[in-house]
Write a protein that holds these residues in place. Structure first.
Motif, PDB file in Angstrom:
ATOM      1  N   GLY A  80      39.053  31.442  35.017  1.00 27.41           N
ATOM      2  CA  GLY A  80      37.625  31.703  35.090  1.00 27.41           C
ATOM      3  C   GLY A  80      37.012  31.205  36.386  1.00 27.41           C
ATOM      4  N   VAL A  81      37.465  30.044  36.847  1.00 24.45           N
ATOM      5  CA  VAL A  81      36.969  29.516  38.127  1.00 24.45           C
ATOM      6  C   VAL A  81      37.425  30.410  39.275  1.00 24.45           C
ATOM      7  CG1 VAL A  81      37.098  27.574  39.737  1.00 24.45           C
ATOM      8  CG2 VAL A  81      36.780  27.147  37.284  1.00 24.45           C
ATOM      9  N   ARG A  82      38.677  30.830  39.245  1.00 21.14           N
ATOM     10  CA  ARG A  82      39.163  31.729  40.311  1.00 21.14           C
ATOM     11  C   ARG A  82      38.344  33.010  40.356  1.00 21.14           C
ATOM     12  NH1 ARG A  82      44.214  30.153  38.069  1.00 21.14           N
ATOM     13  NH2 ARG A  82      45.269  28.619  39.406  1.00 21.14           N
ATOM     14  N   ASP A  83      38.040  33.570  39.199  1.00 20.00           N
ATOM     15  CA  ASP A  83      37.241  34.796  39.159  1.00 20.00           C
ATOM     16  C   ASP A  83      35.804  34.549  39.612  1.00 20.00           C
ATOM     17  OD1 ASP A  83      39.450  36.124  38.184  1.00 20.00           O
ATOM     18  OD2 ASP A  83      38.704  36.287  36.118  1.00 20.00           O
ATOM     19  N   ALA A  84      35.293  33.344  39.355  1.00 18.39           N
ATOM     20  CA  ALA A  84      33.896  33.045  39.682  1.00 18.39           C
ATOM     21  C   ALA A  84      33.681  32.765  41.164  1.00 18.39           C
ATOM     22  CB  ALA A  84      33.412  31.854  38.855  1.00 18.39           C
ATOM     23  N   VAL A  85      34.713  32.302  41.857  1.00 27.15           N
ATOM     24  CA  VAL A  85      34.549  31.937  43.270  1.00 27.15           C
ATOM     25  C   VAL A  85      34.045  33.113  44.107  1.00 27.15           C
ATOM     26  CG1 VAL A  85      35.793  31.288  45.372  1.00 27.15           C
ATOM     27  CG2 VAL A  85      36.074  29.942  43.294  1.00 27.15           C
ATOM     28  N   PRO A  86      34.660  34.308  44.036  1.00 22.40           N
ATOM     29  CA  PRO A  86      34.110  35.413  44.834  1.00 22.40           C
ATOM     30  C   PRO A  86      32.714  35.831  44.398  1.00 22.40           C
ATOM     31  CG  PRO A  86      35.928  36.169  43.438  1.00 22.40           C
ATOM     32  CD  PRO A  86      35.923  34.687  43.388  1.00 22.40           C
ATOM     33  N   VAL A  87      32.378  35.626  43.126  1.00 18.11           N
ATOM     34  CA  VAL A  87      31.013  35.895  42.669  1.00 18.11           C
ATOM     35  C   VAL A  87      30.053  34.909  43.329  1.00 18.11           C
ATOM     36  CG1 VAL A  87      29.483  36.004  40.664  1.00 18.11           C
ATOM     37  CG2 VAL A  87      31.848  36.825  40.483  1.00 18.11           C
ATOM     38  N   ALA A  88      30.434  33.641  43.353  1.00 19.95           N
ATOM     39  CA  ALA A  88      29.610  32.631  44.021  1.00 19.95           C
ATOM     40  C   ALA A  88      29.407  32.983  45.488  1.00 19.95           C
ATOM     41  CB  ALA A  88      30.263  31.263  43.890  1.00 19.95           C
ATOM     42  N   GLN A  89      30.476  33.422  46.132  1.00 15.06           N
ATOM     43  CA  GLN A  89      30.373  33.814  47.543  1.00 15.06           C
ATOM     44  C   GLN A  89      29.434  34.999  47.708  1.00 15.06           C
ATOM     45  OE1 GLN A  89      34.530  34.547  48.156  1.00 15.06           O
ATOM     46  NE2 GLN A  89      34.965  32.449  48.851  1.00 15.06           N
ATOM     47  N   ARG A  90      29.575  35.984  46.821  1.00 18.38           N
ATOM     48  CA  ARG A  90      28.744  37.175  46.910  1.00 18.38           C
ATOM     49  C   ARG A  90      27.273  36.858  46.658  1.00 18.38           C
ATOM     50  NH1 ARG A  90      29.270  42.782  43.454  1.00 18.38           N
ATOM     51  NH2 ARG A  90      28.112  44.068  44.960  1.00 18.38           N
ATOM     52  N   LEU A  91      27.033  35.850  45.837  1.00 17.60           N
ATOM     53  CA  LEU A  91      25.661  35.452  45.519  1.00 17.60           C
ATOM     54  C   LEU A  91      25.142  34.369  46.466  1.00 17.60           C
ATOM     55  CD1 LEU A  91      25.764  35.460  41.603  1.00 17.60           C
ATOM     56  CD2 LEU A  91      25.013  37.282  43.152  1.00 17.60           C
ATOM     57  N   GLY A  92      25.745  34.278  47.622  1.00 19.47           N
ATOM     58  CA  GLY A  92      25.204  33.423  48.671  1.00 19.47           C
ATOM     59  C   GLY A  92      25.428  31.947  48.487  1.00 19.47           C
ATOM     60  N   GLY A  93      26.495  31.577  47.760  1.00 19.13           N
ATOM     61  CA  GLY A  93      26.787  30.163  47.581  1.00 19.13           C
ATOM     62  C   GLY A  93      26.264  29.570  46.293  1.00 19.13           C
ATOM     63  N   ALA A  94      26.008  30.423  45.299  1.00 22.62           N
ATOM     64  CA  ALA A  94      25.572  29.915  43.990  1.00 22.62           C
ATOM     65  C   ALA A  94      26.627  28.975  43.413  1.00 22.62           C
ATOM     66  CB  ALA A  94      25.336  31.085  43.031  1.00 22.62           C
ATOM     67  N   ARG A  95      26.175  27.937  42.732  1.00 24.56           N
ATOM     68  CA  ARG A  95      27.103  26.989  42.111  1.00 24.56           C
ATOM     69  C   ARG A  95      27.569  27.503  40.757  1.00 24.56           C
ATOM     70  NH1 ARG A  95      24.186  22.403  43.920  1.00 24.56           N
ATOM     71  NH2 ARG A  95      22.353  23.181  42.828  1.00 24.56           N
ATOM     72  N   MET A  96      28.751  27.061  40.329  1.00 27.75           N
ATOM     73  CA  MET A  96      29.406  27.551  39.119  1.00 27.75           C
ATOM     74  C   MET A  96      29.391  26.457  38.059  1.00 27.75           C
ATOM     75  SD  MET A  96      32.705  29.234  41.078  1.00 27.75           S
ATOM     76  CE  MET A  96      33.288  27.602  41.580  1.00 27.75           C
ATOM     77  N   ILE A  97      28.806  26.747  36.899  1.00 27.92           N
ATOM     78  CA  ILE A  97      28.620  25.741  35.856  1.00 27.92           C
ATOM     79  C   ILE A  97      29.742  25.793  34.828  1.00 27.92           C
ATOM     80  CG2 ILE A  97      27.089  24.945  34.008  1.00 27.92           C
ATOM     81  CD1 ILE A  97      24.786  26.330  35.552  1.00 27.92           C
ATOM     82  N   VAL A  98      30.248  24.608  34.459  1.00 28.31           N
ATOM     83  CA  VAL A  98      31.176  24.495  33.331  1.00 28.31           C
ATOM     84  C   VAL A  98      30.678  23.393  32.404  1.00 28.31           C
ATOM     85  CG1 VAL A  98      33.183  25.285  34.645  1.00 28.31           C
ATOM     86  CG2 VAL A  98      32.697  22.834  34.499  1.00 28.31           C
TER      87      VAL A  98
END
Length: 255
Positions: A80-98
């Motif tokens: 899930g973190v691996r999949d979220a990293v490119p999303v974070a990048q695409r969203l301009g550096g959004a942080r990922m919550i767990v």
């Protein structure tokens, strides 16, 4: 210190269309929003409305949610973190919550913490390699008699400190801390540098600050005194129309 609305809760009644909530937030003077799960969201449309409005995504949740305590879920957490990293990048550096997931019966507290630290160290390495950051959120929730393993700000700070990675910080939700019995002072103590984001709602009811019993006039002075320079997220259930809700919140917080 700026405010960031969680548009999963704020603006929902006025704007069922998720994308329109970005425009509503901009109209109310916000330049960033918090969200939850991302896989059900129209990412192309979000990127477009971010460019249109100048409203950034501050944070979103790793999807799917999985347990940091149960080793059988660790592969799902890391995927899930691996999949979220490119999303974070695409969203301009959004942080990922767990969040931690629930305590496991028959597993002692020390072993549960060891498992959480172990998987978060690997998750933080993945995030750091991708130029992203994870926020660990303590959540006070009980299902089937089991409490979340990490449910206080203090517990979360202990874990972030042990993981010791710049790619992992704490999301300090003072509502969940208060449900767990923490005061603001007990929660933040002297480790504010490990806090990446703060969210607020009042106790009880999880409505806007100023509707319950928490001592809001003390929160921002305490955060400033301890050296917090980040934003304050509004993750509450509005109890009145959004304009009145935001006005009450600003008065209660002193912003």
């Amino acid at each position: 210190m700026k405010l960031i609305p969680c548009i999963e809760m704020l603006y929902q009644a006025e704007h069922p269309d998720f994308i329109q909530r970005f425009r509503a937030a901009r109209a109310d003077g916000f330049d960033a929003v918090d969200t939850w799960l991302w896989r059900d969201k129209p990412l192309d449309a979000i990127v477009d409305v971010m460019a249109e409005t100048g409203v950034a995504v501050n944070s979103f949740c790793v999807d799917p949610r999985a347990s940091l305590v149960d080793v059988a879920d660790h592969a799902t957490v890391l995927s899930g973190v691996r999949d979220a990293v490119p999303v974070a990048q695409r969203l301009g550096g959004a942080r990922m919550i767990v969040a931690s997931g629930f305590r496991m019966a028959g597993v002692n507290e020390a072993e549960q913490r060891t498992r959480i630290v172990q998987v978060l160290r690997e998750a933080a390495r993945i995030a750091e390699d991708g130029g992203a950051q994870i926020l660990l959120e303590p959540v006070h929730m009980v299902i089937g008699g089991q409490l979340m393993a990490v449910h206080t700000v203090r517990q979360g700070l202990d874990i972030v400190e042990e993981v010791n990675s710049p790619a992992l910080r704490l999301l300090a939700d003072v509502y969940h801390g208060a449900v767990s019995g923490e005061t603001f002072e007990q929660a933040f103590a002297d480790r504010i540098g490990l806090v990446g984001h703060v969210q607020v709602a009042d106790l009880e009811g999880r409505h806007e600050p100023g509707t319950g019993t928490l001592p809001w006039p003390t929160l921002l002075p305490l955060l400033r005194e301890r050296g917090y320079t980040g934003a304050v997220g509004l993750e509450y259930l509005p109890s009145r129309p959004i304009a009145e809700s935001l006005a009450l919140t600003r008065r209660a917080l002193g912003l």
